[in-house]
Design a protein around this motif. Structure first.
Motif, PDB file in Angstrom:
ATOM      1  N   THR A 177      39.433  36.800  37.280  1.00  0.00           N
ATOM      2  CA  THR A 177      38.719  37.703  38.193  1.00  0.00           C
ATOM      3  C   THR A 177      38.880  37.248  39.640  1.00  0.00           C
ATOM      4  O   THR A 177      38.942  38.069  40.549  1.00  0.00           O
ATOM      5  N   PHE A 178      38.959  35.934  39.848  1.00  0.00           N
ATOM      6  CA  PHE A 178      39.203  35.404  41.193  1.00  0.00           C
ATOM      7  C   PHE A 178      40.564  35.874  41.696  1.00  0.00           C
ATOM      8  O   PHE A 178      40.696  36.308  42.843  1.00  0.00           O
ATOM      9  N   MET A 179      41.573  35.787  40.848  1.00  0.00           N
ATOM     10  CA  MET A 179      42.917  36.203  41.232  1.00  0.00           C
ATOM     11  C   MET A 179      42.951  37.677  41.615  1.00  0.00           C
ATOM     12  O   MET A 179      43.534  38.053  42.634  1.00  0.00           O
ATOM     13  N   TYR A 180      42.322  38.520  40.805  1.00  0.00           N
ATOM     14  CA  TYR A 180      42.303  39.956  41.105  1.00  0.00           C
ATOM     15  C   TYR A 180      41.574  40.227  42.419  1.00  0.00           C
ATOM     16  O   TYR A 180      42.038  41.016  43.247  1.00  0.00           O
ATOM     17  N   SER A 181      40.430  39.565  42.609  1.00  0.00           N
ATOM     18  CA  SER A 181      39.641  39.785  43.815  1.00  0.00           C
ATOM     19  C   SER A 181      40.414  39.383  45.065  1.00  0.00           C
ATOM     20  O   SER A 181      40.444  40.126  46.061  1.00  0.00           O
ATOM     21  N   MET A 182      41.046  38.223  45.032  1.00  0.00           N
ATOM     22  CA  MET A 182      41.789  37.747  46.193  1.00  0.00           C
ATOM     23  C   MET A 182      42.996  38.637  46.496  1.00  0.00           C
ATOM     24  O   MET A 182      43.297  38.920  47.648  1.00  0.00           O
ATOM     25  N   THR A 183      43.660  39.083  45.458  1.00  0.00           N
ATOM     26  CA  THR A 183      44.900  39.841  45.650  1.00  0.00           C
ATOM     27  C   THR A 183      44.648  41.272  46.095  1.00  0.00           C
ATOM     28  O   THR A 183      45.306  41.768  47.017  1.00  0.00           O
ATOM     29  N   PHE A 184      43.674  41.945  45.475  1.00  0.00           N
ATOM     30  CA  PHE A 184      43.543  43.384  45.657  1.00  0.00           C
ATOM     31  C   PHE A 184      42.317  43.831  46.462  1.00  0.00           C
ATOM     32  O   PHE A 184      42.261  44.987  46.872  1.00  0.00           O
ATOM     33  N   THR A 185      41.345  42.961  46.670  1.00  0.00           N
ATOM     34  CA  THR A 185      40.172  43.372  47.448  1.00  0.00           C
ATOM     35  C   THR A 185      39.969  42.551  48.715  1.00  0.00           C
ATOM     36  O   THR A 185      39.295  43.016  49.633  1.00  0.00           O
TER      37      THR A 185
END
Length: 293
Positions: free
Chosen positions: A249-257
């Protein structure tokens, strides 16, 4: 050699070559691309201004990443331990040739047929203080009953453990059951004739014989734990706050939000390296065992 024979001999390579090319580009190519991005200064869009290990330094200096890693240790440890123990226990029970064995196998395997999103939504409803277990018990007259793990920062991570273990236990049970059915019955019969207690038969004979199954279960569960993004999003959305943040979830948050493409790529690379450090030794040991056999 005739042309038709050459064509026939080369047909497997011809048929498989498009799939091999697609995997090489869409899987390994994008893995390499992600690793390269982790060494750049990319923000919203990719740009190839290499900055060395700076993004990894930023990653491990980020408190959210440290929280995600700590949560991964809690979730992964309890998830693997809980699912393995429960799956083995259920497999041993079913291995006693009980009645309606097929029915019980189907019941325990059914959760694995659901997606992690569906599992998360189900448990989000069940553990919601205003809708699920707490509401039901209070409506039955137990007014003092409380179960608010879903909204308590210190306990929310354990709700993900519960949901994850519930879903994967049946699959683990099936693997162990297959292993139990593959054990030589003559060895077990000899142990029983010698008067060995049933618990010692399992501890000294059966469980050691399941070593390859344990390794397979460990690798699969580790893989599922590290990739557990949709379960977290559906169940807690990473909250309350960041109390259930995981590396995925950290990876998704950093990359896309948060428009931190390079930091997200660095976190994805760390996740891949962690998974590879577990799977590669396993594959090496299995290949070496096959060669000895």
């Amino acid at each position: 050699m005739s042309i038709s024979k050459r064509l026939r001999d080369g047909m497997p390579a011809i048929v498989l070559s498009p799939s091999v090319a697609a995997i090489a580009v869409c899987v390994y190519g994008f893995i390499a691309y992600t690793a390269i991005l982790s060494f750049t200064g990319s923000k919203m869009f990719a740009r190839f201004d290499f900055v060395g290990w700076r993004q990894y330094e930023r990653l491990f200096a980020n408190p959210r990443w440290i929280t995600a890693v700590e949560n991964m240790a809690i979730f992964g440890g309890l998830y693997i331990l809980g699912a393995t123990c429960l799956g083995l226990f259920i497999a041993i029970l079913i291995d006693q040739r009980i009645r309606m064995e097929g029915f019980f196998r189907a019941v325990f395997l059914y959760p694995m047929a659901l997606s992690f999103v569906v599992t998360g939504v189900i448990w989000q409803w069940m553990l919601n203080p205003g809708l699920g277990l707490e509401h039901m018990m209070r409506s039955l007259g137990w007014e003092s009953f409380t179960f608010q793990w879903l909204v308590e920062p210190d306990m929310a991570i354990y709700t993900i453990v519960i949901a994850g273990v519930w879903q994967v236990t049946g699959f683990v049970m099936a693997l162990f059951l297959a292993g139990l059915r593959g054990i030589d019955t003559e060895i077990l019969r000899a142990a029983r004739i010698d008067g060995a207690p049933i618990h010692k038969v399992y501890i000294r004979i059966i469980i050691p014989a399941l070593r390859p199954v344990f390794l397979t279960v460990f690798v699969i569960e580790t893989h599922l734990a590290i990739k557990s993004y949709d379960l977290v999003v559906a169940l807690t959305k990473g909250g309350p706050g960041v109390s259930t943040e995981l590396p995925s979830t950290f990876m998704y948050s950093m990359t896309f939000t948060r428009n931190e493409l390079a930091v997200g790529a660095a976190s994805a690379t760390v996740m891949l390296a962690t998974l590879a450090s577990i799977i590669i030794p396993y594959l090496y040991s299995e290949l070496r065992h096959d060669r000895r056999a």
